[in-house]
Write an enzyme that holds these catalytic residues in place. Structure first.
Site, PDB file in Angstrom:
ATOM      1  NE  ARG A 107      13.904   9.674   1.264  1.00  0.00           N
ATOM      2  CZ  ARG A 107      12.884   9.519   2.092  1.00  0.00           C
ATOM      3  NH1 ARG A 107      12.743  10.312   3.132  1.00  0.00           N
ATOM      4  NH2 ARG A 107      12.019   8.547   1.903  1.00  0.00           N
TER       5      ARG A 107
ATOM      6  CG  ASN B 253       0.417   6.489   3.648  1.00  0.00           C
ATOM      7  OD1 ASN B 253       1.030   7.451   3.225  1.00  0.00           O
ATOM      8  ND2 ASN B 253       1.013   5.521   4.317  1.00  0.00           N
TER       9      ASN B 253
ATOM     10  NE  ARG C  44       3.318   8.603   6.551  1.00  0.00           N
ATOM     11  CZ  ARG C  44       4.287   8.419   5.662  1.00  0.00           C
ATOM     12  NH1 ARG C  44       3.995   8.125   4.414  1.00  0.00           N
ATOM     13  NH2 ARG C  44       5.551   8.548   6.006  1.00  0.00           N
TER      14      ARG C  44
ATOM     15  CG  HIS D  22       9.758   6.620   8.764  1.00  0.00           C
ATOM     16  ND1 HIS D  22      11.083   6.393   8.430  1.00  0.00           N
ATOM     17  CD2 HIS D  22       9.110   6.762   7.594  1.00  0.00           C
ATOM     18  CE1 HIS D  22      11.214   6.384   7.118  1.00  0.00           C
ATOM     19  NE2 HIS D  22      10.024   6.603   6.581  1.00  0.00           N
TER      20      HIS D  22
ATOM     21  CD  GLU E 241       3.700   3.887   8.387  1.00  0.00           C
ATOM     22  OE1 GLU E 241       4.238   5.000   8.549  1.00  0.00           O
ATOM     23  OE2 GLU E 241       3.804   3.230   7.335  1.00  0.00           O
TER      24      GLU E 241
END
Length: 378
Positions: free
Chosen positions: A220, A7, A66, A155, A365
């Site tokens: 963000r 990742n 990922r 996501h 994940e």
């Protein structure tokens, strides 16, 4: 099968070796501050080699990566080939902080000739089921066709994992929900996104062409008037790169109160800090509005999921996000919410009289990537 999962971030490389037969992590680690003074590695190539070296004593069968952005061309996991790498390179501009370093690791391992199959698992793939009404922007057809300007989401690997486990939990209690459960999943971490799904199939999501759109995040801005960047360029003398940094790295919670750690912000709010209070108010306002919109879109809701760092660990954010949703059948048990995650895959914090379930599901994940990798390689 033992799958080594990478990742990759802009300056980090997280890894975990997962036994897909048991779901257990055999190893996990982080190579941090890549390319920075005093960092763990000079570049992503060195980081990838270091991670592989740590697994020489293990029997690794495949490598899963990922990848944040797969665009319209990658709607399922992909086995790495020269043509796949070439196609992946064309997507760098859609996720400039994530895709290029991840691709560099894929390319580096490919050049090492390890003999291990590599599989790319895309965060955007879960949203391949969105209808045009959900993924198209109201812009000319030519801009969409020629430049790929549309909603892709992000996501997705996390949303897929937690939604799948929520449906398993719901179907044991109400078998009829297995194929049509209406779920809103909230991935609330440094990045934050919401997804609406029916029967495990995504129908809408909050992030857009890039991971900037949608909810308020750590750094963000989330949703903002599209004219704001133009205003700043034309009237404040900012360059496009400066506006990019402003909205992606200096906004959100950090921009509102100078802090992006939710625990710290909540503590400051409790101590009477006005900036922290405003940051929480805006964060929750946007979240409640998004949930309400998705419930309206699906014609109701059977489950609300909280996951990721903030969603799994902040009882206060869960309380604030749900207290204005009781008219939608969402009501939590205060004691269960405060107790938080249990050892089970799914923690039910719903009030006994609630029409919809409110669940905490710990995202994984790495396991989802490993399972998809094993399927492709196998």
């Amino acid at each position: 099968m033992n799958v080594l999962v990478f990742n990759v971030g802009s300056t980090t490389l997280k890894f975990a070796c997962v036994d897909t037969s048991s779901g257990k992590r055999l190893t996990e680690g982080l190579i941090d501050r890549i390319g920075q003074p005093g960092g763990d590695a000079g570049d992503h190539l060195s980081a990838a080699k270091a991670a592989l070296d740590q697994h020489r004593s293990l029997s690794v069968d495949a490598i899963g990566h990922r990848i944040v952005q797969g665009g319209a061309m990658f709607q399922t996991p992909a086995l790495v080939t020269p043509s796949v790498i070439a196609d992946l390179r064309t997507l760098d501009s859609f996720a400039p902080l994530h895709n290029p370093p991840a691709r560099s690791v894929v390319e580096a391992i490919d050049e090492m000739k390890t003999g291990l199959g590599q599989v790319l698992v895309f965060d955007t793939a879960f949203f391949a089921t969105l209808a045009p009404a959900a993924y198209r922007y109201a812009i000319p057809e030519s801009v969409y066709v020629d430049h790929g300007v549309r909603r892709y989401g992000a996501h997705g690997t996390s949303h897929r994992f937690v939604t799948k486990h929520a449906i398993e939990y719901l179907s044991k209690r109400q078998p009829a929900l297995a194929s049509n459960a209406r779920i809103v999943s909230l991935h609330l971490g440094g990045g934050a996104s919401a997804t609406a799904s029916v029967g495990g199939v995504a129908v809408d999501t909050s992030m857009g062409m890039t991971p900037l759109e949608g909810l308020v995040m750590a750094t963000r801005s989330g949703d903002i008037d599209p004219s704001v960047p133009l205003h700043l360029i034309r009237n404040a003398g900012m360059t496009a790169d400066q506006v990019d940094r402003l909205l992606n790295k200096s906004s959100g919670l950090l921009g509102l109160c100078g802090d992006c750690d939710m625990r710290s912000i909540l503590n400051r709010r409790d101590e009477g800090d006005d900036a922290a209070s405003l940051a929480i108010d805006i964060y929750i306002h946007r979240l409640v509005k998004m949930i309400g919109g998705y419930v309206a879109e699906m014609g109701g809701v059977d489950a609300l999921i909280f996951t990721a760092g903030v969603g799994e660990n902040s009882a206060e954010i869960r309380r604030l996000a749900t207290e204005r949703l009781q008219h939608l059948g969402i009501k939590i048990n205060a004691s269960a919410n405060q107790s938080g995650l249990s050892t089970d895959a799914v923690t039910d914090i719903s009030d006994s009289g609630a029409a919809a379930k409110t669940l905490i599901v710990r995202t994984n994940e790495e396991l989802e990537i490993a399972v998809q990798t094993a399927f492709i390689v196998g």
